[in-house]
Design an enzyme around this catalytic site. Structure first.
Site, mmCIF file in Angstrom:
data_model
loop_
_atom_site.group_PDB
_atom_site.id
_atom_site.type_symbol
_atom_site.label_atom_id
_atom_site.label_comp_id
_atom_site.label_asym_id
_atom_site.label_seq_id
_atom_site.Cartn_x
_atom_site.Cartn_y
_atom_site.Cartn_z
ATOM 1 N N TYR A 1 30.130 -9.647 -7.631
ATOM 2 C CA TYR A 1 28.839 -9.417 -6.960
ATOM 3 C C TYR A 1 28.182 -8.101 -7.397
ATOM 4 C CZ TYR A 1 25.766 -8.340 -2.938
ATOM 5 O OH TYR A 1 24.717 -7.982 -2.124
ATOM 6 N N ASN B 1 37.750 -13.994 -8.413
ATOM 7 C CA ASN B 1 36.736 -14.120 -7.361
ATOM 8 C C ASN B 1 35.336 -14.172 -7.977
ATOM 9 O OD1 ASN B 1 36.067 -14.375 -4.607
ATOM 10 N ND2 ASN B 1 35.478 -12.212 -4.507
ATOM 11 N N PHE C 1 35.219 -1.921 -11.047
ATOM 12 C CA PHE C 1 34.956 -2.713 -9.843
ATOM 13 C C PHE C 1 36.126 -3.641 -9.516
ATOM 14 C CE2 PHE C 1 30.542 -2.266 -11.550
ATOM 15 C CZ PHE C 1 29.948 -1.678 -10.448
ATOM 16 N N SER D 1 34.841 3.147 -0.947
ATOM 17 C CA SER D 1 34.189 2.477 0.176
ATOM 18 C C SER D 1 34.082 3.427 1.366
ATOM 19 C CB SER D 1 35.058 1.277 0.562
ATOM 20 O OG SER D 1 34.701 0.799 1.823
ATOM 21 N N TYR E 1 43.682 -2.654 2.760
ATOM 22 C CA TYR E 1 42.546 -2.544 1.827
ATOM 23 C C TYR E 1 42.049 -1.100 1.802
ATOM 24 C CZ TYR E 1 37.734 -2.647 0.172
ATOM 25 O OH TYR E 1 36.567 -2.359 -0.501
ATOM 26 N N LYS F 1 42.166 1.985 -1.201
ATOM 27 C CA LYS F 1 41.036 2.789 -1.712
ATOM 28 C C LYS F 1 41.359 4.283 -1.591
ATOM 29 C CE LYS F 1 38.163 -0.520 -2.836
ATOM 30 N NZ LYS F 1 37.892 -0.787 -4.247
ATOM 31 N N ASN G 1 27.292 -0.693 3.102
ATOM 32 C CA ASN G 1 27.382 -2.165 3.137
ATOM 33 C C ASN G 1 26.386 -2.821 2.177
ATOM 34 O OD1 ASN G 1 28.676 -1.127 5.560
ATOM 35 N ND2 ASN G 1 28.809 -3.242 6.218
ATOM 36 N N ASN H 1 33.462 -13.482 5.436
ATOM 37 C CA ASN H 1 33.939 -12.490 6.413
ATOM 38 C C ASN H 1 32.831 -11.535 6.787
ATOM 39 O OD1 ASN H 1 36.756 -13.214 6.197
ATOM 40 N ND2 ASN H 1 36.672 -12.300 4.142
ATOM 41 N N ARG I 1 25.538 -0.614 11.081
ATOM 42 C CA ARG I 1 26.001 -0.324 9.720
ATOM 43 C C ARG I 1 24.829 0.115 8.845
ATOM 44 N NH1 ARG I 1 29.810 -0.887 12.251
ATOM 45 N NH2 ARG I 1 31.730 -2.065 11.900
ATOM 46 N N GLY J 1 39.779 -3.743 14.625
ATOM 47 C CA GLY J 1 39.599 -2.788 13.523
ATOM 48 C C GLY J 1 38.158 -2.362 13.292
HETATM 49 P P1 NAD Z 1 33.771 -9.126 -6.086
HETATM 50 O O1 NAD Z 1 35.008 -9.797 -5.589
HETATM 51 O O2 NAD Z 1 32.537 -9.925 -6.185
HETATM 52 O O3 NAD Z 1 34.053 -8.426 -7.498
HETATM 53 C C1 NAD Z 1 35.325 -7.996 -7.895
HETATM 54 C C2 NAD Z 1 35.596 -8.613 -9.261
HETATM 55 O O4 NAD Z 1 36.889 -8.187 -9.708
HETATM 56 C C3 NAD Z 1 35.628 -10.148 -9.208
HETATM 57 O O5 NAD Z 1 34.794 -10.645 -10.217
HETATM 58 C C4 NAD Z 1 37.085 -10.499 -9.464
HETATM 59 O O6 NAD Z 1 37.221 -11.727 -10.166
HETATM 60 C C5 NAD Z 1 37.550 -9.300 -10.268
HETATM 61 N N1 NAD Z 1 38.987 -9.007 -10.145
HETATM 62 C C6 NAD Z 1 39.743 -8.961 -9.025
HETATM 63 N N2 NAD Z 1 41.014 -8.646 -9.338
HETATM 64 C C7 NAD Z 1 41.053 -8.465 -10.678
HETATM 65 C C8 NAD Z 1 42.072 -8.109 -11.590
HETATM 66 N N3 NAD Z 1 43.354 -7.906 -11.181
HETATM 67 N N4 NAD Z 1 41.778 -8.010 -12.910
HETATM 68 C C9 NAD Z 1 40.503 -8.230 -13.348
HETATM 69 N N5 NAD Z 1 39.502 -8.592 -12.528
HETATM 70 C C10 NAD Z 1 39.768 -8.693 -11.205
HETATM 71 O O7 NAD Z 1 33.541 -7.849 -5.146
HETATM 72 P P2 NAD Z 1 32.334 -6.825 -5.097
HETATM 73 O O8 NAD Z 1 31.698 -6.938 -3.757
HETATM 74 O O9 NAD Z 1 31.518 -6.940 -6.306
HETATM 75 O O10 NAD Z 1 33.148 -5.457 -5.090
HETATM 76 C C11 NAD Z 1 33.373 -4.702 -6.266
HETATM 77 C C12 NAD Z 1 34.186 -3.484 -5.903
HETATM 78 O O11 NAD Z 1 33.486 -2.726 -4.907
HETATM 79 C C13 NAD Z 1 35.557 -3.785 -5.307
HETATM 80 O O12 NAD Z 1 36.486 -2.847 -5.806
HETATM 81 C C14 NAD Z 1 35.354 -3.580 -3.826
HETATM 82 O O13 NAD Z 1 36.542 -3.194 -3.166
HETATM 83 C C15 NAD Z 1 34.339 -2.444 -3.810
HETATM 84 N N6 NAD Z 1 33.540 -2.412 -2.572
HETATM 85 C C16 NAD Z 1 32.863 -3.523 -2.189
HETATM 86 C C17 NAD Z 1 32.147 -3.493 -0.993
HETATM 87 C C18 NAD Z 1 31.400 -4.717 -0.514
HETATM 88 O O14 NAD Z 1 31.088 -4.765 0.678
HETATM 89 N N7 NAD Z 1 31.085 -5.684 -1.362
HETATM 90 C C19 NAD Z 1 32.100 -2.317 -0.211
HETATM 91 C C20 NAD Z 1 32.803 -1.200 -0.670
HETATM 92 C C21 NAD Z 1 33.526 -1.254 -1.859
HETATM 93 N N1 UFG Z 2 29.931 -8.997 12.144
HETATM 94 C C1 UFG Z 2 29.695 -9.956 13.115
HETATM 95 N N2 UFG Z 2 29.963 -11.249 12.800
HETATM 96 C C2 UFG Z 2 30.462 -11.641 11.585
HETATM 97 C C3 UFG Z 2 30.701 -10.640 10.607
HETATM 98 C C4 UFG Z 2 30.424 -9.327 10.930
HETATM 99 O O1 UFG Z 2 29.251 -9.643 14.213
HETATM 100 O O2 UFG Z 2 30.705 -12.846 11.381
HETATM 101 C C5 UFG Z 2 29.608 -7.584 12.448
HETATM 102 C C6 UFG Z 2 30.791 -6.648 12.388
HETATM 103 O O3 UFG Z 2 31.460 -6.610 13.623
HETATM 104 C C7 UFG Z 2 30.112 -5.318 12.008
HETATM 105 C C8 UFG Z 2 28.931 -5.758 11.127
HETATM 106 O O4 UFG Z 2 28.703 -7.121 11.456
HETATM 107 O O5 UFG Z 2 29.589 -4.701 13.161
HETATM 108 C C9 UFG Z 2 29.207 -5.644 9.637
HETATM 109 O O6 UFG Z 2 30.408 -6.345 9.330
HETATM 110 P P1 UFG Z 2 30.844 -6.674 7.826
HETATM 111 O O7 UFG Z 2 32.103 -7.477 7.894
HETATM 112 O O8 UFG Z 2 29.701 -7.264 7.084
HETATM 113 O O9 UFG Z 2 31.069 -5.238 7.187
HETATM 114 P P2 UFG Z 2 32.055 -4.060 7.627
HETATM 115 O O10 UFG Z 2 31.195 -2.876 7.938
HETATM 116 O O11 UFG Z 2 33.019 -4.488 8.653
HETATM 117 O O12 UFG Z 2 32.874 -3.819 6.291
HETATM 118 C C10 UFG Z 2 32.256 -3.824 4.991
HETATM 119 C C11 UFG Z 2 33.265 -4.306 3.978
HETATM 120 C C12 UFG Z 2 34.403 -3.329 3.892
HETATM 121 C C13 UFG Z 2 33.853 -1.970 3.559
HETATM 122 C C14 UFG Z 2 32.814 -1.550 4.586
HETATM 123 C C15 UFG Z 2 32.171 -0.237 4.213
HETATM 124 O O13 UFG Z 2 33.780 -5.584 4.360
HETATM 125 O O14 UFG Z 2 35.278 -3.721 2.871
HETATM 126 O O15 UFG Z 2 31.793 -2.544 4.669
HETATM 127 O O16 UFG Z 2 31.701 -0.286 2.912
HETATM 128 F F1 UFG Z 2 34.858 -1.078 3.564
#
Ligand code: NAD
Ligand code: UFG
Length: 341
Positions: free
Chosen positions: A12, A36, A81, A125, A149, A153, A179, A198, A231, A293
Site C-alpha cells: 500500500y 500481502n 517497507f 509507527s 508488532y 518496530k 494513520n 482490521n 486518530r 489495546g
Molecule cells: P503492506 O502490507 O501493504 O506492505 C508491506 C509489503 O511488504 C507487502 O507488499 C508485503 O508483500 C511485503 N512483505 C512483507 N513481508 C515481506 C518479506 N519478508 N520480504 C519481502 N517483502 C515482504 O503494508 P503498508 O501499509 O504498505 O505498510 C508498509 C510499512 O509501513 C510496514 O512496515 C508497516 O508496518 C509500516 N506502517 C504501516 C502503517 C499503516 O497503517 N499502513 C502504519 C505505520 C507503519
Molecule cells: N476502529 C473502530 N472500528 C473498526 C476499526 C477501528 O471503531 O472496525 C477505531 C479504533 O478503535 C480506533 C480508530 O478506529 O479508535 C482507528 O483504528 P485503526 O485500526 O484504523 O488504527 P489504529 O490507530 O488502531 O492503528 C493503526 C495501525 C497500527 C499503527 C497505528 C499508528 O493499525 O499498526 O495506526 O500508526 F501502529
C-alpha cells in the site's frame, strides 16, 4: 540519478512511494515477497508513471536473494517497507512477526553494510509511543509497546540506532507514521487488505460499497469530544512525499527521527460522517465494546517534520475520503481484476 531500493514496494504505502520517487527523479528497484500484495499493483504503478520498474520477488530474510539484487544494482539508499503489520495477528503469531520484521531488517542491514550502502529509511509507527500521556505527540516522548508488532518496530528503531553508534557512516531515518489512508488520484492503486479489514477506513469503505453490513465502533465512552477514538489520519500521497523529503534530508550521517502525520485528530464518528459525505453512501454503525489495546487519542506534533524536512501534509480529510472512495468503488475486489498487461 540516484537509485533507491524499495523493499515492500508492491504494498500500500510502497506503491504510492514508488510513484513519488520516480516523479522526484529517482530510479527505483522493488523487492517484495508478495505475501500481502500482488503484481497487479506494481503494473498499475508502471502505467501511472510510464516507467518500467525492475522487480524482484525476494524475501528480505533471504540473504542470498538480496545479495544477488545488490550485485546487479548499485544502490544509493534503501526505503524499507517490507514487513507484517496486523496488530492482532502479531499477538497470535509473535515468532512470525519478530522473524519477518526484526529478522528481515537484520538481514537487510547486513547486506547493505556488505555493499557499503548506508542510507536507510525505515517505516516505523506512532505505535512506538504506546499510550501517550499527552497530545500532540513529539518525537522525544517516551516509547513503549503493548503488542509484538509495536515491539518489533521499537526493537528495529533501537537496532538501527546501535548500528549508527558503531559506524557513523550510516544515514538513517526512522519515520513514525500516524494513520495512512486515501489513495492515488487515478483510482488505480489503494489499500487492499486481505479478508475482513482490521483498520477503520478500509472497513468503512467496504460498508459503503456494500461488502460489509455495518461498522462496529470500538468504544463510545473514551474521554474525547464524542466518546470515540481520535486518530491522526494522513493521506498516503502526503506520506509518500514525506519519504522523498526524508531521503533528501539524509545528506550527512545521522539518525533522523520524524513523525509523519497531519497534526489533526478526528474521531471515529467524524470519519464516518466525512466518508458518507464523500461517497454519498450511508455507513451503518453500532457502538460496541472497546477493542483491547486501543488508546483514546493519538495525533502528531508535526513541527519537527516542517523544520527538518520542509514537509507538511497538504491533503485535507475530504480529499482523503474522496480518494479512498474512488479506489474502493472502482475496485470493489481490489487488484483481483487485471486491467493492464
Ligand atoms: P503492506 O502490507 O501493504 O506492505 C508491506 C509489503 O511488504 C507487502 O507488499 C508485503 O508483500 C511485503 N512483505 C512483507 N513481508 C515481506 C518479506 N519478508 N520480504 C519481502 N517483502 C515482504 O503494508 P503498508 O501499509 O504498505 O505498510 C508498509 C510499512 O509501513 C510496514 O512496515 C508497516 O508496518 C509500516 N506502517 C504501516 C502503517 C499503516 O497503517 N499502513 C502504519 C505505520 C507503519
Ligand atoms: N476502529 C473502530 N472500528 C473498526 C476499526 C477501528 O471503531 O472496525 C477505531 C479504533 O478503535 C480506533 C480508530 O478506529 O479508535 C482507528 O483504528 P485503526 O485500526 O484504523 O488504527 P489504529 O490507530 O488502531 O492503528 C493503526 C495501525 C497500527 C499503527 C497505528 C499508528 O493499525 O499498526 O495506526 O500508526 F501502529
Amino acid at each position: 540519478m540516484k537509485k533507491i531500493l524499495v523493499t515492500g514496494g508492491a504494498g500500500y504505502i510502497g506503491t504510492h512511494t514508488c510513484i513519488e520517487l520516480i516523479e522526484a527523479g529517482y530510479k527505483i528497484v522493488v523487492v517484495d515477497n508478495l505475501c500481502n500484495a500482488s503484481l497487479e499493483g506494481l503494473k498499475r504503478v508502471r502505467r501511472i508513471v510510464g516507467v518500467d520498474i525492475p522487480f524482484y520477488q525476494v524475501d528480505v530474510r533471504d540473504k542470498v536473494g538480496l545479495t544477488k539484487v545488490f550485485e546487479v544494482h548499485n544502490f544509493d539508499g534503501v526505503i524499507h517497507f517490507a514487513g507484517l503489520k496486523a496488530v492482532g495477528e502479531s499477538v497470535e503469531m509473535p515468532i512470525k512477526y519478530y522473524d519477518t520484521n526484526v529478522g528481515g531488517t537484520f538481514i537487510l542491514a547486513e547486506v547493505m553494510r556488505d555493499f557499503d550502502c548506508k542510507t536507510f529509511v525505515f517505516s516505523s509507527s506512532a505505535t512506538v509511543y504506546g499510550n501517550p500521556k499527552m497530545v500532540p505527540i513529539r518525537e522525544d516522548f517516551p516509547l513503549s509497546a503493548t503488542n509484538p508488532y509495536g515491539r518489533s518496530k521499537l526493537m528495529i528503531e533501537e537496532f538501527l540506532q546501535d548500528v549508527f553508534v558503531a559506524d557513523d557512516a550510516w544515514n538513517i531515518a526512522l519515520l513514525r507514521y500516524f494513520n495512512p489512508i486515501g489513495a492515488h488520484k487515478s483510482g488505480l492503486i489503494g489499500e487492499n487488505p486481505n479478508g475482513v479489514p482490521n483498520n477503520l477506513i478500509p472497513y468503512i469503505s467496504q460498508v459503503a460499497v456494500g461488502k460489509l453490513d455495518k461498522l462496529n465502533v470500538f468504544g463510545g465512552d473514551y474521554d474525547t469530544a464524542d466518546g470515540t477514538g481520535v486518530r491522526d489520519y494522513i493521506h498516503v500521497v502526503d506520506l509518500a512525499k514525506g519519504h522523498v523529503k526524508a531521503l533528501q534530508a539524509l545528506d550527512e550521517p545521522q539518525v533522523l527521527i520524524v513523525n509523519l502525520g497531519t497534526g489533526n485528530g478526528y474521531s471515529v464518528l467524524d470519519m464516518v460522517k466525512a466518508f458518507e459525505k464523500s461517497s454519498g453512501k450511508m455507513v451503518a454503525y453500532k457502538i460496541v465494546d472497546r477493542r483491547a489495546g486501543d488508546i483514546a487519542t493519538c495525533y502528531a506534533d508535526v513541527s519537527f517534520a516542517k523544520t527538518k524536512l520542509g514537509w507538511q501534509a497538504e491533503r485535507e480529510l475530504d480529499e482523503m475520503c474522496e480518494d479512498t472512495w474512488r479506489w474502493q468503488s472502482q475496485n470493489p475486489d481490489g487488484f483481483l481484476n487485471e486491467t493492464f498487461a
